[in-house]
Design a protein around this motif. Structure first.
Motif, PDB file in Angstrom:
ATOM      1  N   UNK A  52       0.853  -1.190   0.000  1.00 27.00           N
ATOM      2  CA  UNK A  52       0.000   0.000   0.000  1.00 27.00           C
ATOM      3  C   UNK A  52       0.885   1.234   0.000  1.00 27.00           C
ATOM      4  N   UNK A  53       0.425   2.283  -0.658  1.00 29.10           N
ATOM      5  CA  UNK A  53       1.170   3.544  -0.723  1.00 29.10           C
ATOM      6  C   UNK A  53       0.446   4.553   0.163  1.00 29.10           C
ATOM      7  N   UNK A  54       1.181   5.141   1.098  1.00 31.96           N
ATOM      8  CA  UNK A  54       0.592   6.033   2.087  1.00 31.96           C
ATOM      9  C   UNK A  54       1.267   7.396   2.015  1.00 31.96           C
ATOM     10  N   UNK A  55       0.479   8.448   2.102  1.00 33.22           N
ATOM     11  CA  UNK A  55       1.036   9.799   2.201  1.00 33.22           C
ATOM     12  C   UNK A  55       0.986  10.536   0.886  1.00 33.22           C
ATOM     13  N   UNK A  56       2.065  11.276   0.599  1.00 37.76           N
ATOM     14  CA  UNK A  56       2.186  12.056  -0.639  1.00 37.76           C
ATOM     15  C   UNK A  56       2.383  11.058  -1.776  1.00 37.76           C
ATOM     16  N   UNK A  57       1.273  10.631  -2.389  1.00 34.92           N
ATOM     17  CA  UNK A  57       1.270   9.422  -3.215  1.00 34.92           C
ATOM     18  C   UNK A  57       1.232   9.642  -4.723  1.00 34.92           C
ATOM     19  N   UNK A 100      15.162  -2.967 -11.069  1.00 33.14           N
ATOM     20  CA  UNK A 100      14.431  -3.285 -12.295  1.00 33.14           C
ATOM     21  C   UNK A 100      14.501  -2.060 -13.204  1.00 33.14           C
ATOM     22  N   UNK A 101      13.973  -2.203 -14.383  1.00 32.25           N
ATOM     23  CA  UNK A 101      13.853  -1.039 -15.265  1.00 32.25           C
ATOM     24  C   UNK A 101      12.806  -0.094 -14.688  1.00 32.25           C
ATOM     25  N   UNK A 102      12.879   1.148 -15.081  1.00 29.42           N
ATOM     26  CA  UNK A 102      11.876   2.126 -14.672  1.00 29.42           C
ATOM     27  C   UNK A 102      10.581   1.868 -15.419  1.00 29.42           C
ATOM     28  N   UNK A 103       9.457   1.885 -14.711  1.00 27.85           N
ATOM     29  CA  UNK A 103       8.143   1.670 -15.309  1.00 27.85           C
ATOM     30  C   UNK A 103       7.381   2.988 -15.238  1.00 27.85           C
ATOM     31  N   UNK A 104       7.092   3.575 -16.388  1.00 24.43           N
ATOM     32  CA  UNK A 104       6.367   4.844 -16.431  1.00 24.43           C
ATOM     33  C   UNK A 104       4.890   4.622 -16.162  1.00 24.43           C
ATOM     34  N   UNK A 105       4.292   5.571 -15.470  1.00 22.54           N
ATOM     35  CA  UNK A 105       2.882   5.509 -15.124  1.00 22.54           C
ATOM     36  C   UNK A 105       2.064   6.173 -16.221  1.00 22.54           C
ATOM     37  N   UNK A 106       0.982   5.490 -16.634  1.00 23.90           N
ATOM     38  CA  UNK A 106       0.096   6.041 -17.663  1.00 23.90           C
ATOM     39  C   UNK A 106      -0.489   7.370 -17.195  1.00 23.90           C
ATOM     40  N   UNK A 107      -0.376   8.399 -18.046  1.00 22.30           N
ATOM     41  CA  UNK A 107      -0.993   9.691 -17.733  1.00 22.30           C
ATOM     42  C   UNK A 107      -0.129  10.608 -16.902  1.00 22.30           C
ATOM     43  N   UNK A 108       1.162  10.319 -16.764  1.00 20.28           N
ATOM     44  CA  UNK A 108       2.028  11.196 -15.985  1.00 20.28           C
ATOM     45  C   UNK A 108       1.922  10.927 -14.494  1.00 20.28           C
ATOM     46  N   UNK A 109       2.214  11.923 -13.690  1.00 18.47           N
ATOM     47  CA  UNK A 109       2.217  11.769 -12.241  1.00 18.47           C
ATOM     48  C   UNK A 109       0.797  11.585 -11.715  1.00 18.47           C
ATOM     49  N   UNK A 110       0.560  10.441 -11.052  1.00 18.16           N
ATOM     50  CA  UNK A 110      -0.782  10.086 -10.556  1.00 18.16           C
ATOM     51  C   UNK A 110      -0.717   9.553  -9.142  1.00 18.16           C
ATOM     52  N   UNK A 111      -1.848   9.635  -8.448  1.00 26.14           N
ATOM     53  CA  UNK A 111      -1.944   9.147  -7.075  1.00 26.14           C
ATOM     54  C   UNK A 111      -2.100   7.629  -7.072  1.00 26.14           C
ATOM     55  N   UNK A 112      -1.186   6.936  -6.403  1.00 27.47           N
ATOM     56  CA  UNK A 112      -1.181   5.470  -6.327  1.00 27.47           C
ATOM     57  C   UNK A 112      -1.746   5.027  -4.988  1.00 27.47           C
ATOM     58  N   UNK A 113      -2.645   4.052  -5.036  1.00 33.89           N
ATOM     59  CA  UNK A 113      -3.225   3.472  -3.820  1.00 33.89           C
ATOM     60  C   UNK A 113      -2.406   2.282  -3.342  1.00 33.89           C
ATOM     61  N   UNK A 114      -2.097   1.360  -4.280  1.00 33.97           N
ATOM     62  CA  UNK A 114      -1.275   0.193  -3.945  1.00 33.97           C
ATOM     63  C   UNK A 114      -0.654  -0.366  -5.213  1.00 33.97           C
TER      64      UNK A 114
END
Length: 144
Positions: A52-57, A100-114
């Protein structure tokens, strides 16, 4: 009555061990750069785990850091606060210590829950376990 108390204590101890197996880091900084999102120890018994990702996510990319023993990362699934998710095929052998290799997130910087991930550990004679950390990249694009 003693049996009931003993059963409850064992159940609590077992649940506590599961809860402590994955350690999310509380991200309090919005500073640009890599931040540790969480960590866990993986072994030969499971092949899927999640953090789970907590805080400034809000993050633009993630990567996995492997310590102690090498693993094969198969895939990851990122669950966003918005309710949608992203599945990534990684299919990469990561030697310890290594990233590992860097994995880019779809849509740029986004809030991750887990983040859930599938892996395979390598059998070893000493029954060593791999320690895995997940890191997120903050770019602060689009913020003032």
């Amino acid at each position: 009555m003693k049996k009931l108390v003993m059963i409850m204590m064992l159940a609590f101890a077992g649940a506590s061990g599961v809860a402590w197996a994955q350690t999310p880091s509380v991200v309090v900084s919005d500073k640009t750069g890599w931040h540790k999102l969480g960590e866990t120890t993986v072994d030969l018994k499971k092949e899927r785990d999640e953090i789970s990702v907590i805080g400034a996510d809000k993050f633009a990319a993630i990567k996995f850091k492997v310590l102690d023993e090498s693993i094969d990362l198969v895939s990851a699934e990122i669950f966003y606060e918005s309710g949608d998710n992203q599945t990534i095929n990684i299919n990469s052998h990561v030697k310890a210590p290594g990233d590992s290799r860097q994995v880019d997130i779809n849509g740029g910087e986004r809030a991750i829950k887990k983040i859930a991930f599938v892996y395979k550990t390598e059998p070893n004679a000493k029954d060593k376990k791999a320690h895995l950390e997940i890191w997120g990249l903050k770019t602060n694009e689009g913020t003032n």
